[in-house]
Design a protein around this motif. Structure first.
Motif, short mmCIF file in Angstrom:
data_model
loop_
_atom_site.label_atom_id
_atom_site.label_comp_id
_atom_site.label_asym_id
_atom_site.label_seq_id
_atom_site.Cartn_x
_atom_site.Cartn_y
_atom_site.Cartn_z
N PHE A 193 -2.30 -10.64 4.91
CA PHE A 193 -4.12 -10.66 4.31
C PHE A 193 -4.15 -11.67 3.29
O PHE A 193 -3.14 -12.36 2.56
CB PHE A 193 -3.94 -8.97 3.64
CG PHE A 193 -3.51 -7.81 4.49
CD1 PHE A 193 -2.13 -7.65 4.34
CD2 PHE A 193 -4.50 -7.41 5.09
CE1 PHE A 193 -1.57 -6.51 5.08
CE2 PHE A 193 -4.25 -6.20 5.76
CZ PHE A 193 -2.76 -5.78 5.90
N LEU A 249 -5.65 -14.97 -2.96
CA LEU A 249 -4.41 -14.45 -2.93
C LEU A 249 -3.66 -14.06 -1.36
O LEU A 249 -4.38 -13.30 -0.71
CB LEU A 249 -4.21 -13.27 -3.70
CG LEU A 249 -4.88 -13.34 -5.38
CD1 LEU A 249 -5.17 -11.91 -5.52
CD2 LEU A 249 -3.73 -13.90 -6.04
N ARG A 285 7.55 -4.75 5.43
CA ARG A 285 8.37 -3.35 5.74
C ARG A 285 9.85 -3.27 5.75
O ARG A 285 10.47 -4.17 6.02
CB ARG A 285 7.86 -2.96 7.23
CG ARG A 285 6.34 -3.10 7.71
CD ARG A 285 6.19 -2.74 8.95
NE ARG A 285 4.58 -2.49 9.13
CZ ARG A 285 4.16 -1.65 9.90
NH1 ARG A 285 5.01 -0.99 10.60
NH2 ARG A 285 2.77 -1.61 10.07
N TYR A 286 10.25 -2.30 5.53
CA TYR A 286 11.92 -2.14 5.35
C TYR A 286 12.19 -0.62 5.72
O TYR A 286 11.25 0.25 5.24
CB TYR A 286 12.32 -2.48 4.17
CG TYR A 286 11.85 -2.09 2.90
CD1 TYR A 286 10.83 -2.76 2.43
CD2 TYR A 286 12.28 -0.95 2.39
CE1 TYR A 286 10.01 -2.22 1.15
CE2 TYR A 286 11.37 -0.34 1.10
CZ TYR A 286 10.60 -1.42 0.71
OH TYR A 286 9.80 -0.57 -0.57
N TYR A 319 -2.63 -9.85 12.30
CA TYR A 319 -1.36 -9.15 12.51
C TYR A 319 -0.59 -9.77 13.63
O TYR A 319 0.69 -9.48 13.95
CB TYR A 319 -1.60 -7.61 13.10
CG TYR A 319 -2.44 -6.71 12.01
CD1 TYR A 319 -3.70 -6.87 11.92
CD2 TYR A 319 -1.86 -6.28 11.08
CE1 TYR A 319 -4.64 -6.43 11.07
CE2 TYR A 319 -2.56 -5.46 9.96
CZ TYR A 319 -4.06 -5.57 9.92
OH TYR A 319 -4.56 -4.66 9.25
N ASN A 378 2.76 -7.29 3.89
CA ASN A 378 3.17 -5.99 3.78
C ASN A 378 4.72 -5.95 4.29
O ASN A 378 4.99 -6.37 5.40
CB ASN A 378 2.33 -5.19 4.87
CG ASN A 378 2.81 -3.78 4.97
OD1 ASN A 378 4.08 -3.49 5.30
ND2 ASN A 378 1.95 -2.81 3.96
N GLN A 383 6.19 2.02 5.81
CA GLN A 383 5.13 1.27 5.61
C GLN A 383 5.15 -0.09 4.59
O GLN A 383 4.56 -1.03 4.79
CB GLN A 383 3.83 1.66 5.39
CG GLN A 383 3.28 3.06 6.33
CD GLN A 383 2.60 2.53 7.51
OE1 GLN A 383 2.72 1.23 7.80
NE2 GLN A 383 2.40 3.32 8.26
N GLY A 384 6.37 0.12 3.82
CA GLY A 384 6.40 -0.80 2.95
C GLY A 384 5.48 -0.96 1.83
O GLY A 384 4.47 -0.26 1.92
N ASN A 385 5.47 -1.80 0.87
CA ASN A 385 4.45 -2.13 0.00
C ASN A 385 3.86 -3.40 0.12
O ASN A 385 4.21 -4.22 0.89
CB ASN A 385 5.01 -1.64 -1.44
CG ASN A 385 5.98 -2.74 -1.87
OD1 ASN A 385 6.03 -4.22 -1.87
ND2 ASN A 385 7.05 -2.37 -2.14
N LEU A 386 2.77 -3.81 -0.53
CA LEU A 386 2.14 -5.10 -0.31
C LEU A 386 2.41 -6.01 -1.53
O LEU A 386 2.24 -5.56 -2.73
CB LEU A 386 0.53 -4.77 -0.64
CG LEU A 386 -0.38 -5.98 0.44
CD1 LEU A 386 -0.03 -6.27 1.85
CD2 LEU A 386 -1.84 -5.49 0.11
N ILE A 387 3.01 -6.92 -0.95
CA ILE A 387 3.47 -8.03 -2.06
C ILE A 387 2.39 -9.32 -1.85
O ILE A 387 2.07 -9.72 -1.08
CB ILE A 387 4.97 -8.53 -1.61
CG1 ILE A 387 5.92 -7.50 -1.66
CG2 ILE A 387 5.54 -9.75 -2.90
CD1 ILE A 387 5.95 -6.62 -2.94
N PHE A 388 2.01 -9.71 -3.37
CA PHE A 388 0.97 -10.50 -3.60
C PHE A 388 1.65 -11.84 -3.67
O PHE A 388 2.58 -12.00 -4.43
CB PHE A 388 -0.13 -10.26 -4.60
CG PHE A 388 -1.08 -9.46 -3.95
CD1 PHE A 388 -0.65 -7.87 -3.82
CD2 PHE A 388 -2.31 -9.78 -3.49
CE1 PHE A 388 -1.57 -7.22 -3.44
CE2 PHE A 388 -3.30 -8.78 -2.94
CZ PHE A 388 -2.94 -7.42 -3.07
N GLY A 389 1.12 -13.03 -3.28
CA GLY A 389 1.47 -14.45 -3.89
C GLY A 389 0.68 -14.59 -5.33
O GLY A 389 0.01 -13.78 -5.64
N TYR A 437 -6.86 -12.09 0.10
CA TYR A 437 -7.94 -11.49 -0.99
C TYR A 437 -8.44 -12.75 -1.84
O TYR A 437 -7.80 -13.68 -2.04
CB TYR A 437 -7.19 -10.51 -1.86
CG TYR A 437 -6.77 -9.41 -1.14
CD1 TYR A 437 -5.66 -9.17 -0.26
CD2 TYR A 437 -7.57 -8.10 -1.43
CE1 TYR A 437 -5.31 -7.94 0.29
CE2 TYR A 437 -7.22 -6.94 -0.77
CZ TYR A 437 -6.16 -6.81 -0.10
OH TYR A 437 -5.76 -5.69 0.55
#
Lengths: 116, 114
Positions: free
Chosen positions: B34, B88, B94-95, B51, B92, B99-105, B36
């Protein structure tokens, strides 16, 4: 309103005090995230709630930080014994989190915390 | 360590030019990507999601994904001063089948000069 609502919008506290930040997600959104953003920095992941599953707490920086989500809706982020380095904007976001739109987050306006 | 890397910039382009923003990620199993946009003093807002490998176009914005290289980019054509913001990249991670969480740069600050 239809968006993510956070309160308070601004909070000034003294070092050592506890604070609570509230997030009311968009109705029907099952996923709720807390992020922290310091001045000029990126978003630091704190915690993630998905439905009734155990939350992903892997981003909480210390045991002074905790969060809960009651009834799958409103969430409260609590910071105990605040320190000056806790000063930041705390952002809450929610998502439908269906497989086809995972990661499409809607953010609140944030709670700006200043620890003196 | 699950990471998303971006050049912090600032990236300065003249009005009407193409702005190219880049992002790399560490988790090879990531499936969702994604972009942002965050204006100064405001919260992030989603502008693009991608995706599948290849390009995805939406108006003046094109997202490009190369999973083999673990690389995602955003092109902004005909850049306007109103595009000036921090962009940004989010992945996502995944592990364990979740669904995992969303990590931002940390974001790339873009400045479009009139």
């Amino acid at each position: 309103g239809a968006g993510v609502s956070q309160s308070p919008s601004n909070k000034v506290t003294e070092k050592g005090k506890d604070v609570e930040l509230r997030c009311d997600p968009i109705s029907g959104h099952t996923a709720l995230y807390w992020y922290r953003q310091s001045l000029g920095q990126g978003l630091e992941f704190l915690i993630y709630f998905q439905g009734n599953s155990a939350p992903d707490k892997s981003g909480l920086p210390s045991d002074r930080f905790s969060a809960e989500r009651t009834g799958g809706s409103v969430s409260t982020l609590t910071i105990q014994r605040t320190q000056q380095e806790d000063s930041a904007v705390y952002l809450c976001a929610s998502s439908l989190n269906r497989l086809e739109n995972t990661g499409e987050l809607f953010f609140g306006e944030g709670s700006r915390l200043t620890v003196l | 360590q699950k990471e998303v890397e971006q050049n912090s910039g600032p990236l300065s382009v003249p009005e009407g030019a193409i702005a190219s923003l880049n992002c790399t990620y560490s988790d090879r199993g990531s499936q969702s990507f994604f972009w942002y946009r965050q204006y100064s003093g405001k919260s992030p807002e989603l502008i693009m999601s991608i995706y599948s490998n290849g390009d995805k176009e939406d108006g003046r914005f094109t997202a490009q994904l190369n999973k083999a290289s673990q690389y995602v980019s955003l092109l902004i054509r005909d850049s306007q001063p109103s595009d000036s913001a921090t962009y940004l990249c989010a992945v996502n991670m995944r592990y364990g089948g979740s669904q995992g969480n969303l990590i931002f740069g940390k974001g790339t600050k873009l400045s479009v000069k009139p």
